[in-house]
Write a protein that holds these residues in place. Sequence first.
Motif, mmCIF file in Angstrom:
data_model
loop_
_atom_site.group_PDB
_atom_site.id
_atom_site.type_symbol
_atom_site.label_atom_id
_atom_site.label_comp_id
_atom_site.label_asym_id
_atom_site.label_seq_id
_atom_site.Cartn_x
_atom_site.Cartn_y
_atom_site.Cartn_z
ATOM 1 N N GLY A 58 69.321 5.990 61.369
ATOM 2 C CA GLY A 58 69.084 7.352 60.900
ATOM 3 C C GLY A 58 70.332 8.194 61.072
ATOM 4 N N ASN A 59 70.175 9.489 60.929
ATOM 5 C CA ASN A 59 71.291 10.410 60.961
ATOM 6 C C ASN A 59 71.619 10.832 62.394
ATOM 7 O OD1 ASN A 59 73.317 12.057 59.991
ATOM 8 N ND2 ASN A 59 71.935 13.791 59.665
ATOM 9 N N PHE A 60 72.082 9.910 63.183
ATOM 10 C CA PHE A 60 72.464 10.176 64.564
ATOM 11 C C PHE A 60 73.911 9.725 64.776
ATOM 12 C CE2 PHE A 60 68.892 11.612 67.152
ATOM 13 C CZ PHE A 60 67.862 11.541 66.224
ATOM 14 N N PRO A 61 74.649 10.430 65.638
ATOM 15 C CA PRO A 61 76.063 10.077 65.849
ATOM 16 C C PRO A 61 76.216 8.756 66.586
ATOM 17 C CG PRO A 61 75.369 11.787 67.386
ATOM 18 C CD PRO A 61 74.232 11.614 66.420
ATOM 19 N N ASP A 62 77.459 8.285 66.604
ATOM 20 C CA ASP A 62 77.757 6.999 67.242
ATOM 21 C C ASP A 62 77.552 7.012 68.744
ATOM 22 O OD1 ASP A 62 80.540 6.227 64.994
ATOM 23 O OD2 ASP A 62 78.363 6.054 64.778
ATOM 24 N N ARG A 63 77.363 8.209 69.312
ATOM 25 C CA ARG A 63 77.074 8.279 70.754
ATOM 26 C C ARG A 63 75.758 7.550 71.078
ATOM 27 N NH1 ARG A 63 75.433 12.504 72.831
ATOM 28 N NH2 ARG A 63 74.805 13.724 70.999
ATOM 29 N N PHE A 64 74.949 7.401 70.053
ATOM 30 C CA PHE A 64 73.682 6.688 70.209
ATOM 31 C C PHE A 64 73.898 5.234 69.784
ATOM 32 C CE2 PHE A 64 70.507 10.048 70.949
ATOM 33 C CZ PHE A 64 71.289 11.168 70.739
ATOM 34 N N SER A 65 73.653 4.332 70.693
ATOM 35 C CA SER A 65 73.797 2.917 70.377
ATOM 36 C C SER A 65 72.647 2.153 71.006
ATOM 37 C CB SER A 65 75.136 2.375 70.895
ATOM 38 O OG SER A 65 75.187 2.457 72.306
ATOM 39 N N GLY A 66 72.494 0.914 70.575
ATOM 40 C CA GLY A 66 71.374 0.151 71.089
ATOM 41 C C GLY A 66 71.674 -1.317 71.165
ATOM 42 N N HIS A 67 70.651 -2.014 71.622
ATOM 43 C CA HIS A 67 70.789 -3.459 71.752
ATOM 44 C C HIS A 67 69.390 -4.056 71.737
ATOM 45 C CE1 HIS A 67 72.975 -7.091 72.853
ATOM 46 N NE2 HIS A 67 71.980 -7.390 73.654
ATOM 47 N N GLN A 68 69.279 -5.247 71.178
ATOM 48 C CA GLN A 68 68.019 -5.983 71.270
ATOM 49 C C GLN A 68 68.312 -7.351 71.874
ATOM 50 O OE1 GLN A 68 65.893 -7.221 67.668
ATOM 51 N NE2 GLN A 68 63.935 -6.851 68.701
ATOM 52 N N PHE A 69 67.492 -7.759 72.783
ATOM 53 C CA PHE A 69 67.683 -9.017 73.493
ATOM 54 C C PHE A 69 66.859 -10.132 72.850
ATOM 55 C CE2 PHE A 69 70.148 -7.147 76.827
ATOM 56 C CZ PHE A 69 69.711 -5.847 76.887
ATOM 57 N N PRO A 70 67.171 -11.394 73.201
ATOM 58 C CA PRO A 70 66.423 -12.517 72.599
ATOM 59 C C PRO A 70 64.913 -12.441 72.816
ATOM 60 C CG PRO A 70 68.426 -13.315 73.617
ATOM 61 C CD PRO A 70 68.314 -11.860 73.992
ATOM 62 N N ASN A 71 64.470 -11.777 73.874
ATOM 63 C CA ASN A 71 63.018 -11.658 74.104
ATOM 64 C C ASN A 71 62.425 -10.450 73.379
ATOM 65 O OD1 ASN A 71 63.976 -9.527 75.569
ATOM 66 N ND2 ASN A 71 62.915 -10.063 77.478
ATOM 67 N N TYR A 72 63.203 -9.853 72.474
ATOM 68 C CA TYR A 72 62.820 -8.730 71.610
ATOM 69 C C TYR A 72 62.834 -7.376 72.321
ATOM 70 C CZ TYR A 72 61.079 -12.687 68.922
ATOM 71 O OH TYR A 72 60.965 -13.901 68.272
ATOM 72 N N SER A 73 63.029 -7.339 73.628
ATOM 73 C CA SER A 73 63.133 -6.050 74.292
ATOM 74 C C SER A 73 64.403 -5.343 73.831
ATOM 75 C CB SER A 73 63.130 -6.207 75.806
ATOM 76 O OG SER A 73 64.300 -6.881 76.225
ATOM 77 N N SER A 74 64.474 -4.058 74.103
ATOM 78 C CA SER A 74 65.581 -3.274 73.544
ATOM 79 C C SER A 74 66.027 -2.198 74.516
ATOM 80 C CB SER A 74 65.133 -2.631 72.229
ATOM 81 O OG SER A 74 66.134 -1.794 71.679
ATOM 82 N N GLU A 75 67.260 -1.769 74.355
ATOM 83 C CA GLU A 75 67.828 -0.652 75.102
ATOM 84 C C GLU A 75 68.396 0.370 74.123
ATOM 85 O OE1 GLU A 75 69.399 -2.815 79.215
ATOM 86 O OE2 GLU A 75 70.828 -2.151 77.705
ATOM 87 N N LEU A 76 68.273 1.619 74.522
ATOM 88 C CA LEU A 76 68.915 2.724 73.811
ATOM 89 C C LEU A 76 69.926 3.339 74.774
ATOM 90 C CD1 LEU A 76 69.251 5.032 71.711
ATOM 91 C CD2 LEU A 76 67.259 6.118 72.763
ATOM 92 N N ASN A 77 71.168 3.435 74.338
ATOM 93 C CA ASN A 77 72.221 4.034 75.141
ATOM 94 C C ASN A 77 72.702 5.321 74.478
ATOM 95 O OD1 ASN A 77 72.700 1.725 77.111
ATOM 96 N ND2 ASN A 77 73.029 0.700 75.160
ATOM 97 N N VAL A 78 72.874 6.341 75.278
ATOM 98 C CA VAL A 78 73.427 7.588 74.774
ATOM 99 C C VAL A 78 74.613 7.966 75.658
ATOM 100 C CG1 VAL A 78 73.001 9.967 74.067
ATOM 101 C CG2 VAL A 78 71.119 8.311 74.074
ATOM 102 N N ASN A 79 75.784 8.108 75.041
ATOM 103 C CA ASN A 79 77.004 8.474 75.769
ATOM 104 C C ASN A 79 77.287 9.966 75.634
ATOM 105 O OD1 ASN A 79 77.617 5.797 76.542
ATOM 106 N ND2 ASN A 79 78.457 5.400 74.507
ATOM 107 N N ALA A 80 78.099 10.474 76.558
ATOM 108 C CA ALA A 80 78.557 11.864 76.478
ATOM 109 C C ALA A 80 77.406 12.818 76.182
ATOM 110 C CB ALA A 80 79.653 11.988 75.416
ATOM 111 N N LEU A 81 76.423 12.811 77.042
ATOM 112 C CA LEU A 81 75.199 13.578 76.816
ATOM 113 C C LEU A 81 75.464 15.058 76.585
ATOM 114 C CD1 LEU A 81 72.894 11.895 79.459
ATOM 115 C CD2 LEU A 81 72.491 11.963 76.995
ATOM 116 N N LEU A 82 74.710 15.613 75.635
ATOM 117 C CA LEU A 82 74.739 17.034 75.335
ATOM 118 C C LEU A 82 73.392 17.642 75.703
ATOM 119 C CD1 LEU A 82 76.287 16.795 71.743
ATOM 120 C CD2 LEU A 82 77.503 17.226 73.886
ATOM 121 N N LEU A 83 73.380 18.956 75.896
ATOM 122 C CA LEU A 83 72.115 19.622 76.198
ATOM 123 C C LEU A 83 71.080 19.348 75.105
ATOM 124 C CD1 LEU A 83 73.334 23.096 77.522
ATOM 125 C CD2 LEU A 83 72.575 21.114 78.863
#
Lengths: 115, 112
Positions: A58-83
């Motif tokens: 979607g329309n989100f900046p590159d500060r938002f990134s993610g990952h999916q693991f072989p067991n289908y679980s996932s992580e959402l990472n957000v860098n340089a957090l803003l208010l």
Amino acid sequence: DAGVTQSPTHLIKTRGQQVTLRCSPKSGHDTVSWYQQALGQGPQFIFQYYEEEERQRGNFPDRFSGHQFPNYSSELNVNALLLGDSALYLCASSLDGGSYNSPLHFGNGTRLTVT
Amino acid sequence: AQSVTQLDSQVPVFEEAPVELRCNYSSSVSVYLFWYVQYPNQGLQLLLKYLSGSTLVESINGFEAEFNKSQTSFHLRKPSVHISDTAEYFCAVTTTGNQFYFGTGTSLTVIP
């Protein structure tokens, strides 16, 4: 039958910090989508993961990134957090890379507060 | 791109009275339509969906919605509400199932 589980449930971070949110999909689901729900708003699509790759974004900046693991679980990472990143982050799982025939199943979300 | 408009942000209604929550969408292609419900401190749960076929779809707890292509609407109705129906209701559309577009939600409050 375990539904979608997210951790942690609440998180407080300071501007400029980085955060990682985690999601385990509903049993049998292989596709994970992340949504941001600001206060008083509907969920906004961040991205979707399938077969360990970002399938759509979607329309989100590159500060938002993610990952999916072989067991289908996932992580959402957000860098340089803003208010403005303060929101409820929802994980949703589905089948087959996201099909209109496979509605989203949502977790209860992670409430992120940035101070 | 698609968009969803929920015309009422808050709807108070007395118990056992009928209710209608309005939803209009905008899309240049065919869409699939959904209603989700969110109870306090919980994630969203699917209430009902329109994929194809009959334009009137029903949920197991008495809600129904009608797809109106000419008016690009998918309004949600219930003939008699209960206290337990108090929640936030979201209308959503998708064209592929990958990305869903949600409205801003309607807060339904059922008054005893």
